[in-house]
Design a protein around this motif. Structure first.
Motif, short mmCIF file in Angstrom:
data_model
loop_
_atom_site.label_atom_id
_atom_site.label_comp_id
_atom_site.label_asym_id
_atom_site.label_seq_id
_atom_site.Cartn_x
_atom_site.Cartn_y
_atom_site.Cartn_z
N GLY A 4 18.81 -23.88 -60.99
CA GLY A 4 19.00 -25.17 -61.83
C GLY A 4 18.58 -25.21 -63.06
N THR B 17 11.81 -35.91 -66.67
CA THR B 17 11.95 -37.24 -65.76
C THR B 17 13.52 -37.34 -65.77
OG1 THR B 17 11.86 -39.57 -66.08
CG2 THR B 17 11.60 -38.34 -68.17
N SER B 18 14.06 -38.46 -65.88
CA SER B 18 15.43 -38.64 -65.76
C SER B 18 16.00 -39.90 -66.24
CB SER B 18 15.63 -38.86 -64.21
OG SER B 18 16.92 -39.43 -63.98
N ASP C 98 3.52 -25.03 -53.48
CA ASP C 98 4.09 -26.30 -53.32
C ASP C 98 3.38 -27.46 -54.31
OD1 ASP C 98 4.90 -28.65 -52.52
OD2 ASP C 98 4.03 -28.47 -50.29
N ILE C 99 4.31 -27.80 -55.16
CA ILE C 99 3.86 -28.37 -56.38
C ILE C 99 3.18 -29.97 -55.74
CG2 ILE C 99 4.35 -29.64 -58.42
CD1 ILE C 99 3.77 -26.42 -58.55
N SER C 100 3.91 -30.39 -54.40
CA SER C 100 3.60 -31.71 -54.11
C SER C 100 2.23 -31.71 -53.35
CB SER C 100 4.55 -32.07 -52.91
OG SER C 100 4.64 -31.23 -51.88
N ALA D 188 11.59 -23.21 -60.89
CA ALA D 188 11.93 -22.32 -61.87
C ALA D 188 13.13 -21.41 -61.07
CB ALA D 188 11.29 -21.65 -62.86
N SER D 189 13.26 -21.71 -60.07
CA SER D 189 14.15 -20.44 -58.96
C SER D 189 15.49 -20.91 -59.22
CB SER D 189 13.68 -20.47 -57.65
OG SER D 189 13.63 -21.83 -57.22
N SER E 25 12.16 -20.05 -51.99
CA SER E 25 13.11 -18.85 -52.42
C SER E 25 12.52 -17.66 -53.01
CB SER E 25 14.55 -19.10 -52.43
OG SER E 25 15.14 -17.94 -52.70
N ASN F 93 7.66 -20.46 -60.95
CA ASN F 93 6.96 -21.06 -59.81
C ASN F 93 8.52 -21.31 -58.97
OD1 ASN F 93 6.79 -24.55 -58.81
ND2 ASN F 93 5.40 -22.96 -57.83
P1 NAP Z 1 17.54 -28.24 -58.02
O1 NAP Z 1 18.57 -27.49 -58.59
O2 NAP Z 1 17.75 -28.89 -56.81
O3 NAP Z 1 16.20 -27.23 -58.21
C1 NAP Z 1 15.06 -27.63 -57.69
C2 NAP Z 1 13.93 -26.83 -58.02
O4 NAP Z 1 12.68 -27.34 -57.59
C3 NAP Z 1 14.21 -25.50 -57.18
O5 NAP Z 1 13.44 -24.21 -57.92
C4 NAP Z 1 13.11 -25.48 -56.22
O6 NAP Z 1 12.53 -24.35 -55.53
C5 NAP Z 1 11.98 -26.53 -56.86
N1 NAP Z 1 11.17 -26.96 -55.62
C6 NAP Z 1 11.67 -27.95 -54.81
N2 NAP Z 1 10.46 -28.45 -53.92
C7 NAP Z 1 9.48 -27.95 -54.65
C8 NAP Z 1 8.09 -28.18 -54.40
N3 NAP Z 1 7.58 -28.79 -53.26
N4 NAP Z 1 7.29 -27.16 -54.93
C9 NAP Z 1 7.72 -26.51 -55.93
N5 NAP Z 1 8.89 -26.36 -56.41
C10 NAP Z 1 9.88 -27.06 -55.68
O7 NAP Z 1 17.20 -29.35 -59.08
P2 NAP Z 1 17.53 -29.59 -60.70
O8 NAP Z 1 18.86 -30.36 -60.71
O9 NAP Z 1 17.49 -28.39 -61.37
O10 NAP Z 1 16.47 -30.55 -61.29
C11 NAP Z 1 15.27 -30.17 -62.10
C12 NAP Z 1 14.55 -31.39 -62.46
O11 NAP Z 1 15.45 -31.86 -63.23
C13 NAP Z 1 13.88 -32.30 -61.29
O12 NAP Z 1 12.78 -32.79 -61.43
C14 NAP Z 1 15.16 -33.30 -61.30
O13 NAP Z 1 14.58 -34.50 -60.68
C15 NAP Z 1 15.40 -33.37 -62.82
N6 NAP Z 1 16.76 -34.04 -63.02
C16 NAP Z 1 17.87 -33.51 -62.63
C17 NAP Z 1 18.98 -34.19 -62.99
C18 NAP Z 1 20.43 -33.47 -62.55
O14 NAP Z 1 21.35 -33.99 -62.64
N7 NAP Z 1 20.31 -32.44 -61.90
C19 NAP Z 1 19.20 -35.32 -63.57
C20 NAP Z 1 17.85 -35.82 -64.18
C21 NAP Z 1 16.90 -34.95 -63.69
P3 NAP Z 1 12.88 -23.76 -54.00
O15 NAP Z 1 14.32 -23.55 -54.11
O16 NAP Z 1 12.06 -22.52 -53.99
O17 NAP Z 1 12.44 -24.68 -53.17
#
Ligand code: NAP
Length: 250
Positions: free
Chosen positions: A20, A145-146, A67-69, A17-18, A43, A39
């Motif tokens: 996007g 999901t996506s 780390d959610i993984s 949630a940090s 960062s 969570n």
């Molecule tokens: P994003 O801007 O890259 O943000 C990703 C977020 O996930 C960040 O808050 C990051 O936190 C966190 N993260 C990464 N690795 C992690 C871990 N191991 N444990 C906990 N947190 C972790 O991505 P987004 O575009 O907002 O995507 C959010 C969700 O939507 C994802 O599931 C993505 O697959 C889905 N989605 C996105 C799109 C799109 O077009 N953007 C389309 C379909 C689906 P840190 O920065 O602290 O690491």
């Protein structure tokens, strides 16, 4: 009659949630009155910014690293929340990554890392909150999901497989938890403007979106807020709602 916020007094965890989409979801749930756990994985600075934004609108939130993984990290995260809040009403499984590449050349590590977070992470979090939600006889689980998980995408075999897995996981957990008043649904975004998509070649994608624009994180947050609210979505479970400007229609 007084107007009440739909999530007043509730506790919501949003993974990743940090920034996007997760950030927009967290702000939206806090706006509805929930105390939101922000969570993040790397960062704290970004997570604190989200908390400040929520506090400045009169809402409640706090940051928690995990780390959610990683299974143990997820179990610690849920334990910490339950010690502090005694309950979790809403879980939004949002954390996700991409490691794109053509299948023939895809490194096993890139396959595994995406599966570990985008699919196993959803399983770890769902399992970890399930005991508490079953006890509460109440809960909302929303998995991000996506559309790629519904139709596939060249160069994203790992990501598409994980996101398709999330749909099956959503349906199975919805069936397992339904008799205890817990709903499980998924939201499938299309192309949303975030860090994840900023380096993608978006040429040609726009013409495939009937609504004629890329999505914003707030577009996804609106669907999540709807699914989280008792009054709106109590009779919806096991479903995937596409938020994609009409890109994929079946
Ligand atoms: P994003 O801007 O890259 O943000 C990703 C977020 O996930 C960040 O808050 C990051 O936190 C966190 N993260 C990464 N690795 C992690 C871990 N191991 N444990 C906990 N947190 C972790 O991505 P987004 O575009 O907002 O995507 C959010 C969700 O939507 C994802 O599931 C993505 O697959 C889905 N989605 C996105 C799109 C799109 O077009 N953007 C389309 C379909 C689906 P840190 O920065 O602290 O690491």
């Amino acid at each position: 009659m007084t107007l009440s916020k739909s999530l007043e007094g509730q506790t919501a965890l949003v993974t990743g949630a940090s920034r996007g989409i997760g950030k927009a979801i967290a702000i939206s749930l806090a706006n509805e009155g929930a105390e939101v756990i922000i969570n993040y994985s790397s960062s704290l600075e970004n997570a604190n910014k989200v908390v400040s934004e929520i506090n400045s609108m009169g809402g409640k939130a706090y940051p928690l690293q995990a780390d959610i993984s990683n299974e143990n990290s997820v179990n610690e995260l849920i334990k910490t929340i339950l010690n502090k809040n005694n309950k979790i009403d809403v879980l939004v499984n949002n954390a996700g990554i991409t490691k794109d590449g053509l299948l023939m050349r895809m490194k096993t590590d890139d396959w595994q890392k995406v599966l570990d977070l985008n699919l196993s992470g959803v399983f770890y979090c769902t399992r970890a909150v399930s005991r508490q939600m079953l006890k509460q006889k109440k809960g909302r689980i929303i998995n991000i999901t996506s559309v790629v998980g519904l139709m596939g995408n060249a160069g994203q075999a790992n990501y598409a497989a994980a996101k398709a897995g999330v749909v099956g996981l959503t349906q199975s957990s919805a069936k397992e938890f339904a008799s205890r008043g817990i709903t499980v649904n998924a939201v499938a975004p299309g192309f949303i403007s975030t860090d994840m998509t900023k380096d993608l070649n978006s040429e040609g994608i726009l013409s495939a979106i009937p609504l004629g624009r890329f999505g914003e994180p707030e577009d996804v947050a609106g669907a999540v807020r709807f699914l989280a609210a008792d009054k709106c979505a109590a009779y919806i479970t096991g479903q995937t709602i596409q938020v994609d400007g009409g890109m994929v229609m079946s």
